[in-house]
Design a protein around this motif. Structure first.
Motif, PDB file in Angstrom:
ATOM      1  N   ARG A  55       0.825  -1.219   0.000  1.00 18.56           N
ATOM      2  CA  ARG A  55       0.000   0.000   0.000  1.00 18.56           C
ATOM      3  C   ARG A  55       0.858   1.267   0.000  1.00 18.56           C
ATOM      4  NH1 ARG A  55      -4.769  -2.301   2.787  1.00 18.56           N
ATOM      5  NH2 ARG A  55      -6.162  -2.690   1.038  1.00 18.56           N
ATOM      6  N   HIS A  56       2.129   1.165   0.364  1.00 20.43           N
ATOM      7  CA  HIS A  56       3.020   2.337   0.257  1.00 20.43           C
ATOM      8  C   HIS A  56       3.098   2.792  -1.200  1.00 20.43           C
ATOM      9  CE1 HIS A  56       4.275   2.556   4.338  1.00 20.43           C
ATOM     10  NE2 HIS A  56       4.794   1.341   4.348  1.00 20.43           N
ATOM     11  N   SER A  57       3.153   1.801  -2.116  1.00 17.93           N
ATOM     12  CA  SER A  57       3.252   2.140  -3.544  1.00 17.93           C
ATOM     13  C   SER A  57       1.876   2.287  -4.188  1.00 17.93           C
ATOM     14  CB  SER A  57       4.019   1.063  -4.298  1.00 17.93           C
ATOM     15  OG  SER A  57       5.224   0.769  -3.661  1.00 17.93           O
ATOM     16  N   PHE A  58       0.918   1.462  -3.752  1.00 17.92           N
ATOM     17  CA  PHE A  58      -0.406   1.462  -4.389  1.00 17.92           C
ATOM     18  C   PHE A  58      -1.470   1.603  -3.299  1.00 17.92           C
ATOM     19  CE2 PHE A  58       2.358  -1.510  -6.834  1.00 17.92           C
ATOM     20  CZ  PHE A  58       2.555  -0.695  -7.941  1.00 17.92           C
ATOM     21  N   PRO A  59      -1.683   2.828  -2.764  1.00 17.27           N
ATOM     22  CA  PRO A  59      -2.528   3.017  -1.583  1.00 17.27           C
ATOM     23  C   PRO A  59      -3.972   2.547  -1.763  1.00 17.27           C
ATOM     24  CG  PRO A  59      -1.429   5.079  -2.235  1.00 17.27           C
ATOM     25  CD  PRO A  59      -1.117   4.074  -3.280  1.00 17.27           C
ATOM     26  N   GLU A  60      -4.496   2.636  -2.993  1.00 16.72           N
ATOM     27  CA  GLU A  60      -5.937   2.388  -3.161  1.00 16.72           C
ATOM     28  C   GLU A  60      -6.272   0.934  -3.488  1.00 16.72           C
ATOM     29  OE1 GLU A  60      -3.864   3.594  -5.187  1.00 16.72           O
ATOM     30  OE2 GLU A  60      -4.259   2.708  -7.133  1.00 16.72           O
ATOM     31  N   VAL A  61      -5.266   0.058  -3.514  1.00 14.01           N
ATOM     32  CA  VAL A  61      -5.499  -1.309  -3.971  1.00 14.01           C
ATOM     33  C   VAL A  61      -6.385  -2.090  -2.990  1.00 14.01           C
ATOM     34  CG1 VAL A  61      -3.518  -2.499  -2.911  1.00 14.01           C
ATOM     35  CG2 VAL A  61      -4.255  -3.134  -5.200  1.00 14.01           C
ATOM     36  N   ASP A  62      -7.367  -2.849  -3.547  1.00 16.71           N
ATOM     37  CA  ASP A  62      -8.233  -3.686  -2.698  1.00 16.71           C
ATOM     38  C   ASP A  62      -7.483  -4.965  -2.348  1.00 16.71           C
ATOM     39  OD1 ASP A  62     -10.311  -1.963  -2.725  1.00 16.71           O
ATOM     40  OD2 ASP A  62     -11.416  -2.971  -4.336  1.00 16.71           O
ATOM     41  N   SER A  63      -7.683  -5.440  -1.112  1.00 14.79           N
ATOM     42  CA  SER A  63      -6.971  -6.656  -0.724  1.00 14.79           C
ATOM     43  C   SER A  63      -7.933  -7.656  -0.095  1.00 14.79           C
ATOM     44  CB  SER A  63      -5.842  -6.324   0.246  1.00 14.79           C
ATOM     45  OG  SER A  63      -6.380  -5.973   1.485  1.00 14.79           O
ATOM     46  N   TYR A  64      -7.576  -8.920  -0.220  1.00 18.28           N
ATOM     47  CA  TYR A  64      -8.344 -10.035   0.352  1.00 18.28           C
ATOM     48  C   TYR A  64      -7.359 -10.986   1.027  1.00 18.28           C
ATOM     49  CZ  TYR A  64     -11.983  -8.264  -2.734  1.00 18.28           C
ATOM     50  OH  TYR A  64     -12.885  -7.452  -3.365  1.00 18.28           O
ATOM     51  N   PRO A  65      -7.778 -11.596   2.144  1.00 14.19           N
ATOM     52  CA  PRO A  65      -6.840 -12.490   2.850  1.00 14.19           C
ATOM     53  C   PRO A  65      -6.734 -13.870   2.218  1.00 14.19           C
ATOM     54  CG  PRO A  65      -8.899 -12.333   4.054  1.00 14.19           C
ATOM     55  CD  PRO A  65      -9.031 -11.399   2.882  1.00 14.19           C
ATOM     56  N   ASP A  66      -7.748 -14.229   1.378  1.00 18.96           N
ATOM     57  CA  ASP A  66      -7.682 -15.552   0.743  1.00 18.96           C
ATOM     58  C   ASP A  66      -8.400 -15.516  -0.600  1.00 18.96           C
ATOM     59  OD1 ASP A  66     -10.509 -15.906   1.216  1.00 18.96           O
ATOM     60  OD2 ASP A  66      -9.962 -16.265   3.313  1.00 18.96           O
ATOM     61  N   LEU A  67      -8.141 -16.554  -1.383  1.00 20.44           N
ATOM     62  CA  LEU A  67      -8.696 -16.597  -2.746  1.00 20.44           C
ATOM     63  C   LEU A  67     -10.224 -16.628  -2.735  1.00 20.44           C
ATOM     64  CD1 LEU A  67      -8.363 -16.894  -5.822  1.00 20.44           C
ATOM     65  CD2 LEU A  67      -8.222 -19.373  -5.474  1.00 20.44           C
ATOM     66  N   GLU A  68     -10.778 -17.441  -1.826  1.00 24.40           N
ATOM     67  CA  GLU A  68     -12.232 -17.623  -1.819  1.00 24.40           C
ATOM     68  C   GLU A  68     -12.972 -16.292  -1.717  1.00 24.40           C
ATOM     69  OE1 GLU A  68     -13.499 -20.313   1.195  1.00 24.40           O
ATOM     70  OE2 GLU A  68     -15.538 -20.381   0.380  1.00 24.40           O
ATOM     71  N   SER A  69     -12.502 -15.443  -0.828  1.00 27.90           N
ATOM     72  CA  SER A  69     -13.217 -14.166  -0.658  1.00 27.90           C
ATOM     73  C   SER A  69     -12.986 -13.222  -1.839  1.00 27.90           C
ATOM     74  CB  SER A  69     -12.811 -13.505   0.663  1.00 27.90           C
ATOM     75  OG  SER A  69     -11.410 -13.359   0.712  1.00 27.90           O
ATOM     76  N   ALA A  70     -11.906 -13.450  -2.603  1.00 21.43           N
ATOM     77  CA  ALA A  70     -11.609 -12.549  -3.729  1.00 21.43           C
ATOM     78  C   ALA A  70     -12.321 -12.965  -5.016  1.00 21.43           C
ATOM     79  CB  ALA A  70     -10.094 -12.531  -3.976  1.00 21.43           C
ATOM     80  N   LEU A  71     -12.784 -14.224  -5.073  1.00 23.80           N
ATOM     81  CA  LEU A  71     -13.302 -14.748  -6.361  1.00 23.80           C
ATOM     82  C   LEU A  71     -14.364 -13.853  -7.029  1.00 23.80           C
ATOM     83  CD1 LEU A  71     -13.357 -18.621  -5.736  1.00 23.80           C
ATOM     84  CD2 LEU A  71     -11.923 -17.364  -7.365  1.00 23.80           C
ATOM     85  N   PRO A  72     -15.357 -13.331  -6.277  1.00 28.66           N
ATOM     86  CA  PRO A  72     -16.369 -12.502  -6.962  1.00 28.66           C
ATOM     87  C   PRO A  72     -15.777 -11.222  -7.568  1.00 28.66           C
ATOM     88  CG  PRO A  72     -17.091 -13.151  -4.742  1.00 28.66           C
ATOM     89  CD  PRO A  72     -15.653 -13.516  -4.843  1.00 28.66           C
ATOM     90  N   ALA A  73     -14.586 -10.823  -7.113  1.00 27.28           N
ATOM     91  CA  ALA A  73     -14.029  -9.535  -7.575  1.00 27.28           C
ATOM     92  C   ALA A  73     -13.052  -9.677  -8.739  1.00 27.28           C
ATOM     93  CB  ALA A  73     -13.314  -8.847  -6.399  1.00 27.28           C
ATOM     94  N   ILE A  74     -12.842 -10.892  -9.232  1.00 27.55           N
ATOM     95  CA  ILE A  74     -11.824 -11.065 -10.283  1.00 27.55           C
ATOM     96  C   ILE A  74     -12.336 -11.893 -11.472  1.00 27.55           C
ATOM     97  CG2 ILE A  74      -9.907 -10.876  -8.638  1.00 27.55           C
ATOM     98  CD1 ILE A  74      -9.568 -13.935  -8.805  1.00 27.55           C
ATOM     99  N   ASP A  75     -11.705 -11.644 -12.624  1.00 26.84           N
ATOM    100  CA  ASP A  75     -11.939 -12.471 -13.820  1.00 26.84           C
ATOM    101  C   ASP A  75     -10.767 -13.408 -14.052  1.00 26.84           C
ATOM    102  OD1 ASP A  75     -14.249 -10.824 -14.534  1.00 26.84           O
ATOM    103  OD2 ASP A  75     -12.750  -9.295 -15.049  1.00 26.84           O
TER     104      ASP A  75
END
Ligand code: NAD
Length: 371
Positions: A55-75
């Motif tokens: 986040r020092h370099s990319f402050p606005e980036v969304d983060s998820y702790p695991d793949l399962e929770s990120a799946l709806p947000a990615i292609d």
């Protein structure tokens, strides 16, 4: 090809997740973010410390702790996690309809590599392996020289990838570093090996080999390559030498300006070699040429290619079959190191059990398509 999963249909742009934002994954975040065809990059990593650092370099980036929770947000997903997690993460993403780019080593077991290729085929998603050097202009130049026959008959190839390196937690130096060399060799020779011999040993680490030497044998073209990989060497070396009857080429990736040097040098037996008063060989010393290489960042090209493949349905240059072919050699080398003998690639293919008939069928298909 399912290029329209999860939102690309409407935007024509991709939402990419990067799993693992350590040393290498954070570079994927930078390159993916620079692509116009990527609408959003999210990061997936259980380490809060790593996320805070990114986040020092990319402050606005969304983060998820695991793949399962990120799946709806990615292609699509880039897997840049420790090697033993590649197959489970890649398969989980592909089963959810996501396209996947997996870092090297593609898998730590051949069985997993087959499972990944099969899952991609069943799901109609893109599966690509991050063999970065196949996107390197110096490696393209080497391949062209070999294909045109510029070097004459190929005598042998030699590669060294050495350093006081970063020890990995879950793979030895063979699985960590040799994927680069094997993928370069396969690409430059336009072939895959038939057998391998490997010798390795443990020194600073109790469990994992930190140095290894491989002899990789190809039938077509009929040539052998020596590969030396080490985490335990005082000097950083990233070098490949290709020796032919007419010319010799050195690719030194640490040379900023002249990564490829073509030596117009040769050695041949003298016609009068029966005359014991004369030296047996004659030497030819010609010029050394450093051809112009287009500047590119291999990782950027690789990521761009992945995204293009997802959006257009094109088959990746380094597809699942390419990744699987390298894992076959690694698995054969691992067995050779254990049993102190030459191992044929066919042997490791056959060693997958008979109840994996489906897998073997997929493998045969993949190899045929790769020819
Ligand atoms: N292509 C190349 O030239 C190249 C270069 C370096 C590394 N790599 C490869 O990239 C991968 C990562 O290497 P690295 O050096 O960045 O490792 P690293 O240890 O620096 O980073 C790994 C990251 O993965 C995270 N992680 C672990 N398990 C996870 C999970 N289940 N889900 C999400 N995140 C998880 C860790 O918290 C860590 O932040 C390895 O496979 C390595 O071989 C490729």
């Amino acid at each position: 090809m399912n290029s329209a999963q999860g939102g690309t249909e409407t935007t024509g742009r991709l939402r990419v997740g990067v799993a693992g934002i350590g040393y290498w994954g954070s570079k994927h975040v930078r390159t993916m973010r620079s692509l116009d065809s990527v609408s959003q990059v999210v990061v997936i990593d259980p380490s809060e410390e790593r996320v805070a650092k990114l986040r020092h370099s990319f402050p606005e980036v969304d983060s998820y702790p695991d793949l399962e929770s990120a799946l709806p947000a990615i292609d699509a997903l880039v897997v840049a996690t420790p090697p033993s997690t590649h197959a489970p993460l890649a398969c989980a993403a592909m089963e959810a309809g996501k396209h996947v780019l997996v870092e090297k080593p593609f898998a730590t077991e051949l069985r997993d590599a087959h499972r990944m290729v099969r899952t991609a085929g069943e799901g109609g998603v893109v599966l690509m392996v991050g063999h970065t050097f196949e996107y390197h202009s110096a490696v393209w130049a080497l391949r062209e020289m070999v294909a045109r026959g510029d070097l004459g008959d190929l005598y042998y190839l030699d590669t060294s990838r050495l350093n006081l390196g970063l020890y990995q937690q879950d793979v030895n130096v063979l699985f960590d570093l040799a994927p680069h060399d094997i993928s370069i060799l396969n690409y430059v020779l336009g072939s895959t090996p038939t057998s391998v011999e490997c010798w390795g040993s443990r020194h600073a680490h109790r469990r994992l080999e930190d140095i290894a030497y491989l002899r990789v044998c190809y039938d077509e073209p009929h040539v052998e390559a020596n590969v030396h990989v080490s985490w335990l060497d005082p000097c950083k070396v990233r070098r490949m030498t290709v020796v032919g009857s007419s010319k010799m080429v050195v690719f030194d990736d640490l040379e900023g300006e002249e990564r490829i040097r073509v030596h117009n040098k040769g050695v041949s037996e003298r016609d009068d070699s029966a005359d014991l008063t004369m030296p047996p060989m004659s030497y030819r010393y010609g010029e050394v040429v450093a051809p112009y290489l287009a500047f590119n960042e291999p990782l950027l090209l690789e990521d761009e290619h992945f995204v293009d493949c997802v959006l257009t349905g094109m088959r990746p240059l380094t597809d699942g079959a390419n990744g699987l072919a390298v894992v076959e050699v690694l698995e054969a080398a691992q067995l050779s190191m254990k049993e102190h003998r030459e191992v044929f690639i066919e042997e490791v293919r056959r060693s997958l059990r008979v109840d994996d008939e489906g897998l073997l069928g997929t493998a045969a298909l993949v190899r045929r398509e790769a020819v």
